[in-house]
Design an enzyme around this catalytic site. Structure first.
Site, short mmCIF file in Angstrom:
data_model
loop_
_atom_site.label_atom_id
_atom_site.label_comp_id
_atom_site.label_asym_id
_atom_site.label_seq_id
_atom_site.Cartn_x
_atom_site.Cartn_y
_atom_site.Cartn_z
N HIS A 228 -25.31 17.28 -0.63
CA HIS A 228 -26.70 16.43 -0.78
C HIS A 228 -26.44 15.29 0.64
CE1 HIS A 228 -30.28 17.07 -2.41
NE2 HIS A 228 -30.74 15.74 -2.33
N ASP B 109 -38.68 5.66 -11.10
CA ASP B 109 -40.18 5.47 -11.06
C ASP B 109 -40.69 6.05 -10.07
OD1 ASP B 109 -42.34 4.66 -12.33
OD2 ASP B 109 -42.60 2.75 -11.03
N GLU C 187 -30.05 20.11 3.05
CA GLU C 187 -32.02 19.76 3.93
C GLU C 187 -32.14 19.20 5.44
OE1 GLU C 187 -34.31 18.01 2.27
OE2 GLU C 187 -35.60 19.09 0.68
N GLU D 173 -34.57 23.83 -4.07
CA GLU D 173 -34.99 22.45 -5.28
C GLU D 173 -36.42 23.32 -4.25
OE1 GLU D 173 -33.27 18.77 -3.09
OE2 GLU D 173 -35.06 18.14 -2.69
N ALA E 220 -44.03 16.12 -1.44
CA ALA E 220 -42.81 16.33 -0.59
C ALA E 220 -42.23 14.87 -0.27
CB ALA E 220 -42.99 17.08 0.95
N TYR F 259 -42.51 21.18 -2.34
CA TYR F 259 -43.07 20.98 -3.54
C TYR F 259 -44.64 20.91 -2.75
CZ TYR F 259 -39.43 17.85 -4.07
OH TYR F 259 -37.63 17.76 -4.12
#
Length: 321
Positions: free
Chosen positions: A122, A282, A155, A242, A248, A216
């Protein structure tokens, strides 16, 4: 009549509980035929599941019990272990042993739960030597397990396709020295958006390679789907490693209409998809509240809206398997 209805409901519940009970045992060694992911019987297969958040930021969820819960309650047939390479004090480049221990907890949990697992490097940057060393070690250790999928570059951001391709070819060679069969996922430029570039110049000389596209739904619209359709038409095998329903950035409101449009599109094309992420930050895309236990057994109150919705999707679509 009441007893018949009761028996029907019990039967449905049992079917749901055992839909993925022996998923890898049933489907076995995965491979790529044309652009389609297939199982050991050469039947098309769709993997649907959850990605853990960066291990270096939310290590508490990286354990076998959490994997078991994602299978049992979310009906995941695959999980993704996202090993953070640079981000956080416990990132791979700062503490490689801690990182490997966490990732292997998820791998071992997936093997015990008989589902598939993506080992995700990642990062948004090229770290060639570190990646080669890691994948040489991990592929030697887990080559015999058909559960394993290698994602060698999460990514890429500013890297060109020639740079990514060169990196990928070196890492793939290392993996294939130990593991000749398991699926390898290769990232695309511009945060896995520009799948048209590898479609025009794919990696050759290796089998069971797929290319990742990420979306997204509140940010990425039909244009990305059209670009991906064109890449598939040109022979590129696509895996959605993903995705989620918000912006995004990982934040903002869920766009349920746009998310459902993506789900419908993926299901129609038999594309595998992973949702981001098992974490308690959050933000909208972190599916858990701070109250969520590390080992799973999450109640409704422990799930954010995105968690409730993705669980609904996974229960619905993986129920068919």
């Amino acid at each position: 009549m009441k007893s018949e209805i009761k028996l029907f409901v019990i039967t449905l519940l049992l079917m749901f509980c055992f839909a993925n009970a022996q998923f890898v045992k049933k489907h076995g060694q995965l491979s790529v035929q044309g652009t389609q992911l297939v199982d050991k019987n050469n039947n098309p297969i769709v993997l649907r599941g959850m990605s853990f958040g960066w291990h270096s930021m939310w290590p508490r969820f990286y354990n076998e019990k959490a994997v078991k819960w994602l299978k049992k309650d979310f009906n995941c047939n695959v999980v993704r272990a996202a090993m953070g390479i640079e981000l956080g004090e416990m990132a791979y480049k700062k503490n490689s042993q801690f990182s490997k221990d966490k990732i292997e907890s998820v791998i071992n949990g997936a093997i015990k739960s008989d589902i598939y697992v993506i080992i995700d490097w990642h990062s948004h940057n090229i770290n060639l030597e570190e990646a080669k060393a890691f994948f040489a070690e991990i592929s030697k250790k887990y080559a015999e397990y058909p559960n394993v999928i290698y994602e060698i570059f999460n990514e890429p951001d500013d890297e060109t396709w020639p740079q990514i391709k060169s990196y990928a070819e070196e890492v793939i060679k290392v993996i294939r020295n130990n593991d000749s069969k398991n699926i390898i996922l290769v990232g695309s430029p511009h945060w896995d958006q520009d799948v048209n570039l590898p479609a025009a110049d794919p990696i050759i000389g290796y089998n069971n390679i797929m290319y990742t596209m990420h979306f997204y739904a509140a940010t990425h619209g039909k244009e990305l789907r059209d670009r991906t359709d064109e890449a598939i038409k040109n022979g590129l095998p696509i895996f959605i490693s993903e995705s989620a329903g918000m912006e995004a950035s990982g934040d903002g409101s869920l766009n349920m209409k746009a998310w459902q449009e993506y789900i419908d599109w993926m299901e129609e094309r038999k594309l595998s998809w992973i949702t981001w992420s098992v974490s308690d930050k959050d933000e909208t895309c972190s599916i858990l509240q701070k109250s969520a236990k590390s080992e799973g057994n999450w109640k409704e109150k422990d799930l954010k809206e995105s968690g409730i919705k993705v669980r609904e999707f996974l229960r619905k679509y993986n129920y068919k398997e």
